[in-house]
Design a protein around this motif. Sequence first.
Motif, PDB file in Angstrom:
ATOM      1  N   THR A 147      13.699  -9.169 -17.663  1.00  0.00           N
ATOM      2  CA  THR A 147      14.306  -9.572 -18.927  1.00  0.00           C
ATOM      3  C   THR A 147      15.816  -9.595 -18.761  1.00  0.00           C
ATOM      4  O   THR A 147      16.453  -8.557 -18.683  1.00  0.00           O
ATOM      5  CB  THR A 147      13.922  -8.590 -20.044  1.00  0.00           C
ATOM      6  N   LYS A 148      16.365 -10.800 -18.689  1.00  0.00           N
ATOM      7  CA  LYS A 148      17.816 -10.918 -18.534  1.00  0.00           C
ATOM      8  C   LYS A 148      18.488 -10.727 -19.891  1.00  0.00           C
ATOM      9  O   LYS A 148      17.884 -10.990 -20.936  1.00  0.00           O
ATOM     10  CB  LYS A 148      18.160 -12.303 -17.970  1.00  0.00           C
ATOM     11  N   PRO A 149      19.757 -10.288 -19.901  1.00  0.00           N
ATOM     12  CA  PRO A 149      20.436 -10.027 -21.183  1.00  0.00           C
ATOM     13  C   PRO A 149      20.528 -11.239 -22.106  1.00  0.00           C
ATOM     14  O   PRO A 149      20.804 -11.078 -23.287  1.00  0.00           O
ATOM     15  CB  PRO A 149      21.826  -9.573 -20.747  1.00  0.00           C
ATOM     16  N   ASN A 150      20.301 -12.477 -21.612  1.00  0.00           N
ATOM     17  CA  ASN A 150      20.402 -13.631 -22.508  1.00  0.00           C
ATOM     18  C   ASN A 150      19.084 -13.973 -23.194  1.00  0.00           C
ATOM     19  O   ASN A 150      19.005 -14.909 -23.964  1.00  0.00           O
ATOM     20  CB  ASN A 150      20.941 -14.847 -21.740  1.00  0.00           C
ATOM     21  N   LYS A 151      18.004 -13.216 -22.883  1.00  0.00           N
ATOM     22  CA  LYS A 151      16.697 -13.475 -23.504  1.00  0.00           C
ATOM     23  C   LYS A 151      16.646 -12.918 -24.924  1.00  0.00           C
ATOM     24  O   LYS A 151      17.344 -11.967 -25.253  1.00  0.00           O
ATOM     25  CB  LYS A 151      15.591 -12.806 -22.665  1.00  0.00           C
ATOM     26  N   HIS A 152      15.789 -13.505 -25.767  1.00  0.00           N
ATOM     27  CA  HIS A 152      15.547 -12.950 -27.103  1.00  0.00           C
ATOM     28  C   HIS A 152      14.707 -11.691 -26.991  1.00  0.00           C
ATOM     29  O   HIS A 152      13.677 -11.695 -26.329  1.00  0.00           O
ATOM     30  CB  HIS A 152      14.796 -13.962 -27.968  1.00  0.00           C
ATOM     31  N   PHE A 161      16.130  -4.372 -20.833  1.00  0.00           N
ATOM     32  CA  PHE A 161      16.729  -5.358 -19.939  1.00  0.00           C
ATOM     33  C   PHE A 161      16.598  -4.884 -18.505  1.00  0.00           C
ATOM     34  O   PHE A 161      16.794  -3.713 -18.196  1.00  0.00           O
ATOM     35  CB  PHE A 161      18.201  -5.572 -20.296  1.00  0.00           C
TER      36      PHE A 161
END
Lengths: 115, 611
Positions: free
Chosen positions: A62-67, A58
């Motif tokens: 890559t944001k924490p809400n991405k798969h 992250f």
Amino acid sequence: MSVYPYFVAAWLMLVGGYGIVRSRNLVHAVVSLSVAQAGTYVLLLAVGYQRGALAPVFGSTTKPNKHVVDPVVQAMTLTDIVVSATVTALLLALAVQVNKRQGTPDPDELQALKG
Amino acid sequence: MTTGQLMPLMIAIPIVMACLILAAGSYLPRVVTDILATATAAGVAGMAAALLIHSGHSRVVTWLGGWRPARGVSVGIPLVADPLNAGLALLVAGLVSCALLYSWKYMESVSGRFFALMLLFLAGMEGFTLSGDVFDMFVFFELMGAAAYALTGMKIEDKTAVQGGLIFGVVNSLGAYISLFGVGILYSRFGQLGLPQLGAMLRQHRPDALVIVAFVLIITGFLVKAAMVPFHFWLADAHAVAPAPVCVLFSGVMVELGLYGAARVYWVAFGGTIPHADVTRAFIVFGALTAAVGAVMCFLQRHLKRLLAYSTISHVGLFMMGFAVLDDDGTAGAALYVVGHAGVKSALFLLTGILLNRYGNVDEHRLYGRARGDRLTACLYFAAALGLAGLPPFGLALGKSVTEDAVAVAGYGWAPVLFIAVSAVTGGAVLRAGLRVFGGLGPRPALESTAGAGEESTGGEEKPETGGLPRTPVTMLLAIGILLAGSLAAGLLPDAGQAFAHAAQRFTDAAGYISQALSHAGAAPPRPDPAVAWTGEGIGLDFLSVALALGVAFLGLYARRLPAALRRSAAPARPVIAVLRQVHSGHIGDYVAWLFTGIASLTALLGLPLL
């Protein structure tokens, strides 16, 4: 996710085992052991894989809400590789030493331990 | 500091000390290295004792790094101590301390590396014992494995040592990778690695093919370590070539740790889903086969360390049968049996080390009558040998009588016969060797092999680890004395039996383990502890096995003087024995083929009843 990688993992494990059974050289036997272990790498990575997911790092991209794919199995695989490096190095050293002391690396001709 | 924080320290301190000794080993005088290493092991033993006392009241749980579970799910790694594994941790550290004490004078020419490896081995075993996470168990399994392979093959000039170390390494590592494969399969279904989390999830789950396969693969690695037939071949080769203090750890506790791993994983994770009856049947079959094969092979040996190694295989089969009945009595008996066995078997290995050091080989035939004047060594040897045969009041005798009773009560009425036969044959073989070596009894045995050239390991070429000490040093005798005293204490201390019963009750209480690990609930013991104590019948059977062992020993000594008709009646056994000998071929490929056969039969035994 297809079942294909799981078959590859099982096949690697079996073919590695078969390699040790039919081995005519101890170095070959140790490398066959590594092939068997490669089966565990494939299995673990296949377990954590998701189509379209990102690497589990992250940050700004890559944001924490991405798969993301499962980081636990990746950590396990890394640990597994470290273990493998240690054990393979040790076993290869022993194989070289067997060849030096008994004059042959062929398991069929080793006579020292019987009964 | 709380007791929970002791557990990570028990693993970390030996690793740190091992690194220190490795780094500073060449600058430190040997005596400082000796003291540092032994003090570290003794310190870990002290911590294990504190942990044991605390866990007697309530399980001690630590989540590493403070990653506690939330709503029953966690990515953290738990270390869980109940009285049984805390006691096992104490046994591990105690045996390492004794082995290191013995090594002060015994391992004369080694540098700091030997001590560093011993401490790493200690850390691996402690980690495996205390871990409550299947992947962590694999990692510590491999850590103790790697240290053990290196310790086995340490005498790199000795051709048997390197071959034994290599076989040990390949077979055990393959077993470990198969375990890891099982762990991966389990993770793919449940997304958890901790035993308590897995247990909580599997309890609501039907035993389908995937669960059975995962279970079989995971315990395969542990059964390889536990030397169950047909996974046992590496053990005799590794024990025969490893230095005596290392054999103490192999036979005394490492092999039993494999059994502990299988039992722990079954009880906590799989106990709620795979039916008890199927597991009992499978493990009884494996245990009984192992006990029988080990006993026959033990009697055939003349290489003393190999003889003791096969006796270990045979006894592990009996321990397995104790755990297999899956109740409090069987578990308590098996745990007590393990502790009693560790004391006497370790003492026997160390005494064999003294013989090797004084007389230059470990071949029963070559040593015939050589040690006649050595009274003290002989007394210790026969005390330990009779203890192995089941002489009360050694802890081994109590463990044996409790275990055989529990297995018989569980519906296997023939079990006491097997237990007594195995104790008599293995004890008899050890006594026969002792009577030849220390007493010079019986006709002088032939030096050349009777099994055909090259079909037998004789132990005549074993290289001593020291340059021949003039007298046996007091530290070596002290280590042997401590081990024998420990085995006696397990049988004699008035509360010992009750303590083992309590430990077994906690071990089999999987629901308590799960709830306490996941929610920190203070679990009260739901059942009363079983009664574990000497009984008249048990003592009678113990003496019977000792008497039979003496009979077997004299039969072995004077077999050639028996009437020809009697000797002919043994003829049908010859082809069986020849096949058994040939199967133990020292060939790495054969051993791996047997390993896969074992996995197939285990799968069949566990899977077919569920179809």
